[in-house]
Motif scaffolding. Structure first.
Motif, short mmCIF file in Angstrom:
data_model
loop_
_atom_site.label_atom_id
_atom_site.label_comp_id
_atom_site.label_asym_id
_atom_site.label_seq_id
_atom_site.Cartn_x
_atom_site.Cartn_y
_atom_site.Cartn_z
N PHE A 37 8.79 9.32 2.82
CA PHE A 37 8.43 10.17 3.94
C PHE A 37 9.74 11.08 3.79
CE2 PHE A 37 6.75 8.91 8.65
CZ PHE A 37 5.73 7.50 7.49
N ARG A 38 9.21 12.30 4.64
CA ARG A 38 10.42 13.69 4.09
C ARG A 38 10.50 14.35 4.76
NH1 ARG A 38 6.49 17.65 0.07
NH2 ARG A 38 4.86 18.85 1.44
N GLN A 39 11.50 15.07 5.33
CA GLN A 39 12.15 16.00 6.18
C GLN A 39 12.52 17.27 6.02
OE1 GLN A 39 14.47 14.30 9.71
NE2 GLN A 39 13.40 15.47 11.14
N ALA A 40 12.07 18.12 6.70
CA ALA A 40 12.75 19.78 5.94
C ALA A 40 13.56 20.19 6.67
CB ALA A 40 11.30 20.59 5.97
N PRO A 41 14.01 20.84 6.14
CA PRO A 41 15.23 21.22 6.51
C PRO A 41 15.99 22.22 7.77
CG PRO A 41 15.37 22.00 4.49
CD PRO A 41 14.32 21.09 4.52
N GLN A 42 14.43 22.45 7.87
CA GLN A 42 14.21 23.84 8.77
C GLN A 42 13.52 23.17 10.43
OE1 GLN A 42 13.18 24.23 5.20
NE2 GLN A 42 10.36 24.84 5.92
N ALA A 43 12.93 21.84 9.89
CA ALA A 43 12.39 20.83 11.33
C ALA A 43 13.52 20.27 11.64
CB ALA A 43 10.93 21.11 10.48
N PRO A 44 14.66 19.85 11.68
CA PRO A 44 15.27 18.83 12.32
C PRO A 44 14.40 17.82 13.69
CG PRO A 44 16.33 20.37 12.29
CD PRO A 44 15.45 21.60 12.44
N GLY A 45 14.19 18.87 14.44
CA GLY A 45 13.55 17.94 15.61
C GLY A 45 11.89 18.08 15.17
N LYS A 46 11.59 18.26 14.40
CA LYS A 46 9.76 17.14 14.06
C LYS A 46 10.35 16.20 13.23
CE LYS A 46 7.20 21.35 13.25
NZ LYS A 46 6.06 21.93 12.35
N GLU A 47 8.74 15.30 13.72
CA GLU A 47 8.68 14.13 12.81
C GLU A 47 8.86 14.58 11.39
OE1 GLU A 47 6.10 11.99 16.42
OE2 GLU A 47 5.55 11.23 14.27
N ARG A 48 9.42 13.18 10.65
CA ARG A 48 9.78 12.33 9.31
C ARG A 48 8.02 13.06 9.17
NH1 ARG A 48 13.90 8.57 8.58
NH2 ARG A 48 15.76 9.69 9.79
N GLU A 49 7.93 13.76 7.92
CA GLU A 49 6.23 13.23 7.41
C GLU A 49 6.54 12.80 6.43
OE1 GLU A 49 5.69 17.36 4.65
OE2 GLU A 49 3.79 16.43 5.06
N LYS A 50 5.19 11.50 6.60
CA LYS A 50 4.86 10.86 6.07
C LYS A 50 3.97 11.23 4.73
CE LYS A 50 2.64 6.91 8.14
NZ LYS A 50 1.18 6.17 8.24
N ILE A 51 4.47 11.20 3.52
CA ILE A 51 3.53 11.08 2.57
C ILE A 51 2.85 10.91 1.25
CG2 ILE A 51 4.99 13.89 2.59
CD1 ILE A 51 6.97 12.35 0.06
N ALA A 52 3.66 9.63 0.85
CA ALA A 52 2.57 8.21 0.39
C ALA A 52 2.78 7.44 0.73
CB ALA A 52 3.23 8.60 -0.70
N ILE A 53 1.71 6.29 1.26
CA ILE A 53 1.83 5.02 1.31
C ILE A 53 1.40 4.22 -0.08
CG2 ILE A 53 2.24 5.68 3.76
CD1 ILE A 53 -0.51 4.75 4.26
N SER A 54 2.34 2.87 -0.22
CA SER A 54 1.94 1.52 -1.15
C SER A 54 1.33 0.54 -0.09
CB SER A 54 2.47 1.99 -1.98
OG SER A 54 2.47 0.75 -3.01
N ASP A 55 0.61 0.80 -0.20
CA ASP A 55 0.70 -1.34 1.54
C ASP A 55 0.26 -1.88 -0.43
OD1 ASP A 55 -3.36 -1.09 1.34
OD2 ASP A 55 -2.52 -1.44 -0.07
N SER A 56 0.33 -3.85 0.53
CA SER A 56 0.80 -4.40 -0.09
C SER A 56 -0.59 -5.09 -1.18
CB SER A 56 0.75 -5.90 0.81
OG SER A 56 -0.37 -6.31 1.46
#
Length: 122
Positions: A37-56
């Motif tokens: 996940f990532r969180q941009a510095p200009q968006a501290p109140g926003k939810e973290r953005e899910k950018i990549a997932i790898s399941d089992s």
């Protein structure tokens, strides 16, 4: 006790590359879903953005914003999750977090790392 430690962040110019790592302890990476996940510095109140997932099962999904440029992978022998980031853009600048789920299907309880900062200059 599960512990996730991210590393590899830093400052790069646009077009550059970075490789983030997430070392897990008290946790078996091969058995569960993991994500970045990532969180941009200009968006501290926003939810973290899910950018990549790898399941089992090994399936991966990427956010449109990073598709084709970022690659998620894992080294299960070393209980480490990676994020290879290429062609970085200024809008990729953010705090990047590793998330480890308690299930293989990316649902349920989860754990977070402390984050690693990525800065991209134009």
């Amino acid at each position: 006790q599960v512990q996730l430690v991210e590393s590899g962040g830093g400052s790069v110019q646009a077009g550059g590359s970075l490789r983030l790592s997430c070392a897990a302890s008290g946790y078996t990476t091969s058995s569960y879903c993991m994500a970045w996940f990532r969180q941009a510095p200009q968006a501290p109140g926003k939810e973290r953005e899910k950018i990549a997932i790898s399941d089992s099962s090994g399936s991966t999904i990427y956010a449109d914003s990073v598709k084709g440029r970022f690659t998620i992978s894992r080294d299960n022998d070393n209980n480490t999750l990676y994020l290879e980031m290429n062609s970085l853009k200024p809008e990729d600048a953010a705090m990047y977090y590793c998330r480890a789920y308690s299930r293989g299907d990316c649902f349920g309880d989860s754990y977070w790392g402390q984050g690693t900062q990525v800065t991209v200059s134009s």
